[in-house]
Write a protein that holds these residues in place. Sequence first.
Motif, PDB file in Angstrom:
ATOM      1  N   PRO A 172       0.852  -1.100  -0.135  1.00  0.00           N
ATOM      2  CA  PRO A 172       0.118   0.040   0.210  1.00  0.00           C
ATOM      3  C   PRO A 172       1.003   1.306   0.141  1.00  0.00           C
ATOM      4  N   ARG A 173       1.903   1.369   0.501  1.00  0.00           N
ATOM      5  CA  ARG A 173       2.771   2.405   0.653  1.00  0.00           C
ATOM      6  C   ARG A 173       3.426   2.769  -0.795  1.00  0.00           C
ATOM      7  N   ASP A 174       3.468   1.909  -1.665  1.00  0.00           N
ATOM      8  CA  ASP A 174       3.775   2.198  -3.191  1.00  0.00           C
ATOM      9  C   ASP A 174       2.624   2.691  -3.896  1.00  0.00           C
ATOM     10  N   PHE A 175       1.383   2.621  -3.450  1.00  0.00           N
ATOM     11  CA  PHE A 175       0.119   3.147  -4.236  1.00  0.00           C
ATOM     12  C   PHE A 175      -0.240   4.416  -4.104  1.00  0.00           C
ATOM     13  N   PRO A 176      -0.606   5.311  -5.036  1.00  0.00           N
ATOM     14  CA  PRO A 176      -1.018   6.609  -4.884  1.00  0.00           C
ATOM     15  C   PRO A 176      -2.291   6.973  -4.262  1.00  0.00           C
ATOM     16  N   LEU A 177      -2.659   7.773  -3.537  1.00  0.00           N
ATOM     17  CA  LEU A 177      -3.787   8.024  -3.109  1.00  0.00           C
ATOM     18  C   LEU A 177      -4.880   8.323  -3.921  1.00  0.00           C
ATOM     19  N   VAL A 178      -5.832   7.319  -4.007  1.00  0.00           N
ATOM     20  CA  VAL A 178      -7.028   7.538  -4.984  1.00  0.00           C
ATOM     21  C   VAL A 178      -8.329   7.760  -4.264  1.00  0.00           C
ATOM     22  N   ILE A 179      -8.808   8.887  -3.970  1.00  0.00           N
ATOM     23  CA  ILE A 179     -10.029   9.120  -3.075  1.00  0.00           C
ATOM     24  C   ILE A 179     -11.229   9.236  -4.108  1.00  0.00           C
ATOM     25  N   ASN A 180     -10.867   9.641  -5.387  1.00  0.00           N
ATOM     26  CA  ASN A 180     -12.070   9.841  -6.304  1.00  0.00           C
ATOM     27  C   ASN A 180     -11.560   9.072  -7.655  1.00  0.00           C
ATOM     28  N   GLY A 181     -12.719   8.756  -8.327  1.00  0.00           N
ATOM     29  CA  GLY A 181     -12.722   8.036  -9.680  1.00  0.00           C
ATOM     30  C   GLY A 181     -13.458   8.493 -10.498  1.00  0.00           C
ATOM     31  N   ARG A 182     -12.976   8.748 -11.939  1.00  0.00           N
ATOM     32  CA  ARG A 182     -14.021   9.296 -13.099  1.00  0.00           C
ATOM     33  C   ARG A 182     -14.953   8.150 -13.214  1.00  0.00           C
ATOM     34  N   SER A 183     -16.379   8.452 -13.077  1.00  0.00           N
ATOM     35  CA  SER A 183     -17.271   7.478 -13.259  1.00  0.00           C
ATOM     36  C   SER A 183     -17.311   7.093 -14.895  1.00  0.00           C
ATOM     37  N   GLU A 184     -16.960   8.003 -15.743  1.00  0.00           N
ATOM     38  CA  GLU A 184     -16.871   7.793 -17.176  1.00  0.00           C
ATOM     39  C   GLU A 184     -15.843   6.805 -17.669  1.00  0.00           C
TER      40      GLU A 184
END
Length: 254
Positions: free
Chosen positions: A75-87
Amino acid sequence: MCGRFSLIQSADALAAFFELSEIERHEPRYNIAPTQPILMVAAGDGTGRPRGTNLPDRRALLVRWGLLPSWIKDPRDFPLVINGRSETAQQKASFRGPMRHWRTLVPASGFYEWRRTGRGKPQAYWVRPRDGGIVAFAGVMDSLLAADGSEIDSGAILTTSANAALAHIHHRMPVVIRPQDFSRWLDCRTQEPRHVTDLLVPADPDFFEAVPVSDRVNKVSNMGPDLQEHVDIADENTEVAGDELEDGNQLSLF
């Protein structure tokens, strides 16, 4: 875009709105930030409605805000993904599995957004339903088995193009799922992602109202109801300063 939001309604109000048989008591939260636990509503385990009720099979759970797909190694190597484009969520590796198997609802009282104009510091807005009620954002979650054997549940909020009322503040907004569509959105057993794409649209222009608020919301440590009080925009925009939130580049993630 959704980088901060709020949830101030009581557990009883949330249970009634989402038709939940049980939900833990909680304190009002006025400034929910990425990596913090957030409440999500998901479909139950498939055993049917809770005994003695006519409620749908749903459950409330706490997850980390910041999606960690089940296939990542560290997990430490993964970016912070708080949102995602629904499209594009159905095509993205991080969202493909959650869209198919773990669609959720994210209870909220509203969200904060920042408007940038020139070199002045961004103006914060508290964006809430006009009726003051609860709103359900479209969310997804996943479960990661960590190296120490623990299980990490995490999730993200899906966004779409901003509607006409909010486009002057930011070009993105959270997807809002209406109560009459809760069951279809949460049904990952019979409803594939392609069956629910019609729900991934901007809210009606008159659904939200945007209230200019103080930049105190920029600090995670500020957590009181005063964050949602109306301010004079002229007074708030006189200073030229940096345009990032306290905890990083959340304003420009998506």
